[in-house]
Design a protein around this motif. Sequence first.
Motif, PDB file in Angstrom:
ATOM      1  N   UNK A 158       0.822  -1.210   0.000  1.00 44.41           N
ATOM      2  CA  UNK A 158       0.000   0.000   0.000  1.00 44.41           C
ATOM      3  C   UNK A 158       0.856   1.260   0.000  1.00 44.41           C
ATOM      4  N   UNK A 159       0.266   2.340  -0.495  1.00 43.21           N
ATOM      5  CA  UNK A 159       0.871   3.672  -0.448  1.00 43.21           C
ATOM      6  C   UNK A 159       0.069   4.481   0.572  1.00 43.21           C
ATOM      7  N   UNK A 160       0.549   4.586   1.819  1.00 41.10           N
ATOM      8  CA  UNK A 160      -0.262   5.183   2.893  1.00 41.10           C
ATOM      9  C   UNK A 160      -0.073   6.698   3.014  1.00 41.10           C
ATOM     10  N   UNK A 161      -0.345   7.425   1.929  1.00 42.01           N
ATOM     11  CA  UNK A 161      -0.172   8.875   1.946  1.00 42.01           C
ATOM     12  C   UNK A 161      -1.522   9.572   1.877  1.00 42.01           C
ATOM     13  N   UNK A 162      -1.516  10.874   2.180  1.00 40.91           N
ATOM     14  CA  UNK A 162      -2.737  11.665   2.200  1.00 40.91           C
ATOM     15  C   UNK A 162      -3.284  11.916   0.792  1.00 40.91           C
ATOM     16  N   UNK A 163      -2.387  11.865  -0.219  1.00 36.14           N
ATOM     17  CA  UNK A 163      -2.795  12.076  -1.619  1.00 36.14           C
ATOM     18  C   UNK A 163      -3.596  13.364  -1.781  1.00 36.14           C
ATOM     19  N   UNK A 164      -3.110  14.434  -1.126  1.00 35.37           N
ATOM     20  CA  UNK A 164      -3.853  15.682  -1.087  1.00 35.37           C
ATOM     21  C   UNK A 164      -3.949  16.423  -2.405  1.00 35.37           C
ATOM     22  N   UNK A 165      -3.097  16.073  -3.346  1.00 33.22           N
ATOM     23  CA  UNK A 165      -3.158  16.690  -4.661  1.00 33.22           C
ATOM     24  C   UNK A 165      -2.718  15.706  -5.716  1.00 33.22           C
ATOM     25  N   UNK A 166      -3.219  15.873  -6.943  1.00 33.91           N
ATOM     26  CA  UNK A 166      -2.867  14.966  -8.024  1.00 33.91           C
ATOM     27  C   UNK A 166      -2.910  15.739  -9.341  1.00 33.91           C
ATOM     28  N   UNK A 167      -1.947  15.442 -10.228  1.00 33.21           N
ATOM     29  CA  UNK A 167      -1.908  16.088 -11.543  1.00 33.21           C
ATOM     30  C   UNK A 167      -1.487  15.069 -12.595  1.00 33.21           C
ATOM     31  N   UNK A 168      -2.207  15.076 -13.704  1.00 34.63           N
ATOM     32  CA  UNK A 168      -2.012  14.127 -14.801  1.00 34.63           C
ATOM     33  C   UNK A 168      -1.415  14.892 -15.969  1.00 34.63           C
ATOM     34  N   UNK A 169      -0.221  14.487 -16.417  1.00 33.64           N
ATOM     35  CA  UNK A 169       0.444  15.199 -17.507  1.00 33.64           C
ATOM     36  C   UNK A 169       1.035  14.170 -18.461  1.00 33.64           C
ATOM     37  N   UNK A 170       0.491  14.103 -19.672  1.00 28.60           N
ATOM     38  CA  UNK A 170       0.880  13.040 -20.584  1.00 28.60           C
ATOM     39  C   UNK A 170       0.420  11.712 -20.015  1.00 28.60           C
ATOM     40  N   UNK A 171       1.351  10.767 -19.905  1.00 30.72           N
ATOM     41  CA  UNK A 171       1.038   9.486 -19.283  1.00 30.72           C
ATOM     42  C   UNK A 171       1.382   9.461 -17.802  1.00 30.72           C
TER      43      UNK A 171
END
Length: 397
Positions: free
Chosen positions: A181-194
């Motif tokens: 698992x990746x136990x982070x808050x994942x407070x932001x996400x950005x998709x650029x290309x792949x």
Amino acid sequence: MRSHRVTTVAGAILATGLLLAGSVPASAAAGPTTLPADQYTLSADYHKFDALNSALVSTLGTAAVHTVMDNANHSRRALPSSFSLAGLTGGFQFDDADNKDCKSYPQGITTSRDAVGTADGGNYDGHQLVLISWYTKGSCDGKQQRSRLTLVDWDATYPDKYRKILLVEPTGSTSAPDFKDVPIHAGGVSWYGDNLYVADTGGGMRVFDMRKILKTDPGGDAGQIGRQSPTVYYAHNYAYVLPQVGTISSKTTSGTNLAWSSISLDRASKSMVMTEYTCKSGCTDYPNRAPRAIRYPFAPSSTTFADSTTASQALQLPWYKLNGVASHNGRWWFNSSGDKQLYYWTPDGGSKTYPWVSSGESISYWEDGTNPDLLWSLQEGTGNRNVFAVGQAGYSG
């Protein structure tokens, strides 16, 4: 949005009285001050897990994004009639179980418009998508244990469906590859290309490749994760996992290290912007100091950062409890969940403050070649998880 989607959504909103005409009320606000940008740098490693990922792909096989969406198994709902915000153009809610889940919380938002721009209607692998990052706790009042994505179709060509994908970190060996698992808050996400960049509060971003979604066995116990036998891998009953491919590490030579609370892509300047969630005083889980916002340019003609990147802009901010940031053509937006305000700022025009939603989270700028550009955002509050878009022109001074 494709034109027939815009017409359908806007018509429905007008019918329920949700689209508010006229300008958004605004008031003047204090503005940011400039910091030395050369004090903030990034180190990029896009190949940290190459060997393990090759072994995982060979063992499990991959699923393209269109395959994942062909197998989408949750239905999104319309925004409730009680949701009202100036300039609203459309949006959705998750299904009832996800809307009320006290263990999982939506945080970051990005779209296929970030990934590919306006070409071909902003479609990635044939789909116009809104992507949300979540974190999950072990219990309703427990600690973060894992993080995931929700891929949501926002396209009249396809059903109003979404699918969950678990974020994982490769482990094990090339002869017995595994993941955790990746136990982070994942407070932001950005998709650029792949590439998918996910904010890691501890000091930068984790990088994932949307071409490397792995197929796993959705059986087993809900608590099981990883390799059960040479050919059977469980992932908390998820059928798809997305393994981390690299790491973007952050460093500063002045003051405290950055808390990477939220990120957003600026396609206009080909850069990533980030901001910090901090408190003026009294917080125990977050820094008690003024927050900063930093801009980092991508390598020329690339969707990746150079091995070492120096910031091109750094700001000290006068606002607190910031869960969202966006920038486009020199303009900045900051969402304060504490104040329920959206702050807009340009270096030449100063700052404006607009009423915003409660429990507001990240922001994504939606470029559109034929219709007005939008700001997408969302609310994390249990039972009130509205994902919505507003016309950015009404929040631009």
